[in-house]
Write a protein that holds these residues in place. Structure first.
Motif, PDB file in Angstrom:
ATOM      1  N   GLY A 294       5.730  21.093  -1.947  1.00 32.16           N
ATOM      2  CA  GLY A 294       5.917  21.510  -3.326  1.00 32.16           C
ATOM      3  C   GLY A 294       6.891  20.630  -4.079  1.00 32.16           C
ATOM      4  N   THR A 295       6.876  19.348  -3.810  1.00 30.87           N
ATOM      5  CA  THR A 295       7.783  18.412  -4.485  1.00 30.87           C
ATOM      6  C   THR A 295       6.990  17.204  -4.971  1.00 30.87           C
ATOM      7  N   VAL A 296       7.565  16.525  -5.944  1.00 36.63           N
ATOM      8  CA  VAL A 296       6.977  15.287  -6.460  1.00 36.63           C
ATOM      9  C   VAL A 296       7.836  14.122  -5.984  1.00 36.63           C
ATOM     10  N   PRO A 297       7.241  13.115  -5.339  1.00 37.43           N
ATOM     11  CA  PRO A 297       8.037  12.006  -4.814  1.00 37.43           C
ATOM     12  C   PRO A 297       8.635  11.154  -5.920  1.00 37.43           C
ATOM     13  N   MET A 298       9.712  10.485  -5.600  1.00 30.73           N
ATOM     14  CA  MET A 298      10.308   9.541  -6.538  1.00 30.73           C
ATOM     15  C   MET A 298       9.478   8.258  -6.561  1.00 30.73           C
ATOM     16  N   PRO A 299       9.354   7.633  -7.709  1.00 27.19           N
ATOM     17  CA  PRO A 299       8.555   6.398  -7.769  1.00 27.19           C
ATOM     18  C   PRO A 299       9.187   5.278  -6.944  1.00 27.19           C
ATOM     19  N   SER A 300       8.347   4.533  -6.247  1.00 28.78           N
ATOM     20  CA  SER A 300       8.830   3.417  -5.426  1.00 28.78           C
ATOM     21  C   SER A 300       7.672   2.474  -5.147  1.00 28.78           C
ATOM     22  N   VAL A 301       8.006   1.245  -4.800  1.00 26.37           N
ATOM     23  CA  VAL A 301       7.004   0.246  -4.427  1.00 26.37           C
ATOM     24  C   VAL A 301       6.808   0.329  -2.918  1.00 26.37           C
ATOM     25  N   PRO A 302       5.568   0.425  -2.438  1.00 27.10           N
ATOM     26  CA  PRO A 302       5.338   0.542  -0.993  1.00 27.10           C
ATOM     27  C   PRO A 302       5.875  -0.669  -0.235  1.00 27.10           C
ATOM     28  N   LEU A 303       6.483  -0.406   0.891  1.00 29.03           N
ATOM     29  CA  LEU A 303       7.083  -1.472   1.703  1.00 29.03           C
ATOM     30  C   LEU A 303       6.083  -1.934   2.759  1.00 29.03           C
ATOM     31  N   ILE A 304       5.318  -2.944   2.430  1.00 35.09           N
ATOM     32  CA  ILE A 304       4.401  -3.553   3.395  1.00 35.09           C
ATOM     33  C   ILE A 304       4.610  -5.057   3.375  1.00 35.09           C
ATOM     34  N   GLY A 305       4.185  -5.723   4.423  1.00 38.44           N
ATOM     35  CA  GLY A 305       4.405  -7.151   4.539  1.00 38.44           C
ATOM     36  C   GLY A 305       3.499  -7.979   3.641  1.00 38.44           C
ATOM     37  N   PRO A 306       3.880  -9.238   3.367  1.00 37.67           N
ATOM     38  CA  PRO A 306       3.070 -10.123   2.511  1.00 37.67           C
ATOM     39  C   PRO A 306       1.640 -10.296   3.025  1.00 37.67           C
ATOM     40  N   GLU A 307       1.479 -10.359   4.346  1.00 37.15           N
ATOM     41  CA  GLU A 307       0.138 -10.548   4.885  1.00 37.15           C
ATOM     42  C   GLU A 307      -0.743  -9.323   4.621  1.00 37.15           C
ATOM     43  N   GLN A 308      -0.138  -8.139   4.563  1.00 34.18           N
ATOM     44  CA  GLN A 308      -0.918  -6.936   4.268  1.00 34.18           C
ATOM     45  C   GLN A 308      -1.324  -6.893   2.794  1.00 34.18           C
ATOM     46  N   TRP A 309      -0.415  -7.331   1.924  1.00 35.39           N
ATOM     47  CA  TRP A 309      -0.785  -7.443   0.507  1.00 35.39           C
ATOM     48  C   TRP A 309      -1.982  -8.373   0.352  1.00 35.39           C
ATOM     49  N   ALA A 310      -1.955  -9.495   1.065  1.00 35.61           N
ATOM     50  CA  ALA A 310      -3.038 -10.470   0.960  1.00 35.61           C
ATOM     51  C   ALA A 310      -4.361  -9.885   1.450  1.00 35.61           C
ATOM     52  N   LYS A 311      -4.305  -9.114   2.529  1.00 30.83           N
ATOM     53  CA  LYS A 311      -5.534  -8.513   3.067  1.00 30.83           C
ATOM     54  C   LYS A 311      -6.142  -7.491   2.107  1.00 30.83           C
ATOM     55  N   LEU A 312      -5.312  -6.900   1.254  1.00 29.66           N
ATOM     56  CA  LEU A 312      -5.800  -5.879   0.333  1.00 29.66           C
ATOM     57  C   LEU A 312      -6.469  -6.454  -0.914  1.00 29.66           C
ATOM     58  N   ILE A 313      -6.253  -7.727  -1.204  1.00 24.59           N
ATOM     59  CA  ILE A 313      -6.745  -8.307  -2.461  1.00 24.59           C
ATOM     60  C   ILE A 313      -8.264  -8.234  -2.589  1.00 24.59           C
ATOM     61  N   PRO A 314      -9.054  -8.647  -1.570  1.00 25.41           N
ATOM     62  CA  PRO A 314     -10.515  -8.539  -1.731  1.00 25.41           C
ATOM     63  C   PRO A 314     -10.986  -7.108  -1.971  1.00 25.41           C
ATOM     64  N   LEU A 315     -10.402  -6.155  -1.238  1.00 25.08           N
ATOM     65  CA  LEU A 315     -10.772  -4.756  -1.432  1.00 25.08           C
ATOM     66  C   LEU A 315     -10.380  -4.284  -2.827  1.00 25.08           C
ATOM     67  N   ALA A 316      -9.207  -4.701  -3.282  1.00 26.56           N
ATOM     68  CA  ALA A 316      -8.750  -4.319  -4.624  1.00 26.56           C
ATOM     69  C   ALA A 316      -9.704  -4.851  -5.692  1.00 26.56           C
ATOM     70  N   PHE A 317     -10.204  -6.062  -5.487  1.00 28.93           N
ATOM     71  CA  PHE A 317     -11.138  -6.635  -6.463  1.00 28.93           C
ATOM     72  C   PHE A 317     -12.417  -5.821  -6.527  1.00 28.93           C
ATOM     73  N   LEU A 318     -12.957  -5.430  -5.370  1.00 29.93           N
ATOM     74  CA  LEU A 318     -14.165  -4.613  -5.349  1.00 29.93           C
ATOM     75  C   LEU A 318     -13.935  -3.286  -6.073  1.00 29.93           C
ATOM     76  N   ILE A 319     -12.814  -2.646  -5.763  1.00 26.87           N
ATOM     77  CA  ILE A 319     -12.511  -1.360  -6.403  1.00 26.87           C
ATOM     78  C   ILE A 319     -12.351  -1.550  -7.910  1.00 26.87           C
ATOM     79  N   ALA A 320     -11.667  -2.609  -8.328  1.00 25.69           N
ATOM     80  CA  ALA A 320     -11.459  -2.857  -9.757  1.00 25.69           C
ATOM     81  C   ALA A 320     -12.789  -3.043 -10.483  1.00 25.69           C
ATOM     82  N   VAL A 321     -13.720  -3.762  -9.872  1.00 30.57           N
ATOM     83  CA  VAL A 321     -15.035  -3.962 -10.498  1.00 30.57           C
ATOM     84  C   VAL A 321     -15.754  -2.625 -10.661  1.00 30.57           C
TER      85      VAL A 321
END
Length: 564
Positions: A238-265
């Motif tokens: 029953g709480t709302v989290p505080m805003p924050s940027v997810p802590l993941i490594g640079p290589e994980q950000w890179a792996k998400l880019i193709p999927l993000a592009f598909l979702i964005a389209v």
């Protein structure tokens, strides 16, 4: 003294465009629409979160973020943005390759994906790339939705049937479920299919009836009173989290880019379709680019609050319109109701059976299968019907993100194929008029001897330049005209390759004594191409006319005046 121009209160706030001109008198209508929207969104957002492997409250955060982001930056006054069952199976399948569903890492990756999708949508809106929304043709979109529906059904049937969820590819899971049907749980089936039936009946009576909420309440009371032991969603934070940027490594950000592009389209396609289906002002064209900004802002906020990408919802948007909503205030009020539920009513949801959420999703899946459109395409074009089947099979048989990528590729190939099919066509004069029209077997037209009036009904580009050249050479050899008038009203674009081909054709005509002229060069881009690519170096400017008739009257002395 002259009257000063009036400005509404949001004139200097383009980010509040969807609220521009709002008056307090619209509050009762927006309040009614907001209450109805909340009643429909609450069970839907919980179910969609479950579909993606998230807790129910995560769906609420996605809805609140999408509603607030779109209200601030979107243009459409009615559009509802939040968790969506179209994109959820896609990114859930992609995230499952990187982390185990339900783990903190999975949640962090989902939030990071939402941020990437949000950035891409904001860039698309800022650079006015609304044309990207047209990347999926109607047959591919219909096949895509049918494939997504199969994924949703297969993912939810185990919960509705009370069976363990099988693993592996979709087709293998279908086979496993078919073999286990004899072990289905009567209680979960009663709940899941009862919810499905209730929503269906309510929908048929009126889309304003919150059938999903009624069904969830009834199934919850049944579970509490009967003590059947069916799985429930359990305690909700029953709480709302505080805003924050997810802590993941640079290589994980890179792996998400193709999927993000598909979702964005996919989000761009659905947002564009939604805002055009429910325009804020029928007298003005939809501001798709501004709506991309709104959807992007919603995903950015969702990512900051630990949720997942959001999307426009055609059904919820339709509800806002049907219930008389006037502005995004309706969406904001619905979001406020959801927030109050999270903060003060979370315990009310603890006994909601999982099978009930599965029933909600079964209804959603069956609704997004566009049977009428599939039938219409089948009757009109067998080739495009095969495109529907190919897209649906790809979505079902392949890993879902690969199936989506293949669907986009099929749509692009379909567009390319359509462009390459263009050929030179002959024009004939409509009897007793000065109108020249494409020749048709059922329309008797007139031709002039030694004069060829031709057109090419597609943009001239590298895709069809060779066909254009071959058709022109065949015409010049077979008819040997003294005058060729090229009717260019359909030539909306000319690229470098096509311009060089057109230069070569004009050169051939000039060298063989054939007068070449252009009529109805209406496209501003084609006019600029004539300048930019130096076509006027080989074609005198006085050979470009506003009509075929004008060209013939001016140049007829160079051609025979005998009728065929």
């Amino acid at each position: 003294m002259s009257e000063q121009p009036r400005h509404d209160g949001n004139h200097h706030w383009p980010m509040l465009r969807s609220l521009r001109g709002w008056r307090i008198s619209a509050l009762p209508a927006d309040l009614a629409a907001g209450l109805t929207l909340a009643a429909i969104a609450i069970p839907e957002q919980m179910a969609t979160a479950k579909l993606g492997g998230f807790t129910p409250e995560t769906g609420f955060f996605a809805f609140m973020a999408g509603s607030l982001g779109f209200a601030l930056f979107g243009a459409n006054r009615f559009l509802s943005c939040g968790a969506d069952s179209t994109i959820t199976p896609i990114f859930a399948g992609g995230l499952a390759l990187l982390a185990t569903s339900g783990t903190p890492e999975y949640g962090s990756l989902a939030a990071a994906l939402a941020l990437l999708v949000g950035v891409m949508l904001v860039l698309a809106g800022g650079f006015r790339l609304g044309g990207i929304a047209n990347v999926l043709s109607v047959p591919v979109t219909v096949g895509f939705l049918a494939g997504i529906a199969v994924h949703i059904i297969v993912s939810q049937l185990p919960g509705v049937l009370g069976l363990p969820s099988p693993s592996g590819p979709t087709l293998a899971r279908i086979a496993t479920l078919a073999g286990e049907l004899g072990k289905a749980n009567a209680y979960t089936m009663l709940i899941g299919f009862g919810v499905l039936a209730t929503i269906t009946v309510c929908e048929r009576i009126s889309a304003r009836i919150p059938g999903a909420l009624i069904a969830l309440a009834a199934s919850t009371l049944f579970v509490v009173s009967a003590g059947s032991g069916v799985p429930v969603i359990g305690e909700i934070a029953g709480t709302v989290p505080m805003p924050s940027v997810p802590l993941i490594g640079p290589e994980q950000w890179a792996k998400l880019i193709p999927l993000a592009f598909l979702i964005a389209v996919v989000v761009m396609v659905q947002t564009s379709a939604t805002t055009r289906s429910f325009p804020s002002d029928p007298d003005r064209s939809a501001d798709v680019d501004r709506d991309f900004l709104g959807a992007g802002a919603g995903s950015l906020l969702a990512g900051l609050f630990g949720a997942f990408p959001v999307n426009a919802s055609p059904p919820r948007t339709g509800i806002v319109v049907e219930t008389g909503g006037r502005s995004q205030v309706a969406g904001l009020l619905a979001a406020a109701i959801v927030l109050l539920l999270v903060l003060f009513g979370a315990r009310l949801l603890a006994n909601v059976p999982e099978a009930a959420l599965g029933g909600v999703l079964l209804f959603v899946a069956l609704r997004i299968i566009r049977v009428a459109q599939i039938t219409s395409v089948y009757r009109a074009s067998k080739g495009e019907f095969l495109l529907i089947l190919a897209t649906a099979v790809a979505i079902v048989a392949l890993p879902i993100e690969q199936g989506v990528a293949l669907g986009i590729a099929l749509s692009l190939l379909h567009g390319i194929w359509s462009t390459t099919r263009a050929h030179l066509i002959a024009f004939q004069r409509v009897p007793d008029t000065t109108i020249w029209w494409p020749a048709h077997p059922q329309i008797k037209g007139e031709e002039l001897s030694d004069i060829a009036v031709v057109g090419f009904q597609a943009p001239l580009s590298f895709l069809n330049a060779a066909t254009f050249r071959a058709d022109m050479q065949r015409l010049l050899r077979s008819r040997k005209p003294r005058l060729v008038v090229f009717e260019a009203s359909a030539i909306v674009e000319i690229d470098f390759t096509a311009a060089q081909t057109l230069r070569d054709v004009i050169h051939i005509c000039n060298e063989t004594g054939i007068v070449f002229a252009v009529a109805r060069l209406e496209s501003l881009r084609s006019q600029e191409a004539f300048e930019r690519f130096g076509l006027y170096d080989v074609l005198p400017r006085d050979r470009v006319f506003h009509s075929v008739d004008h060209a013939l009257r001016k140049l007829r002395s160079s051609a025979s005046d005998v009728h065929a």
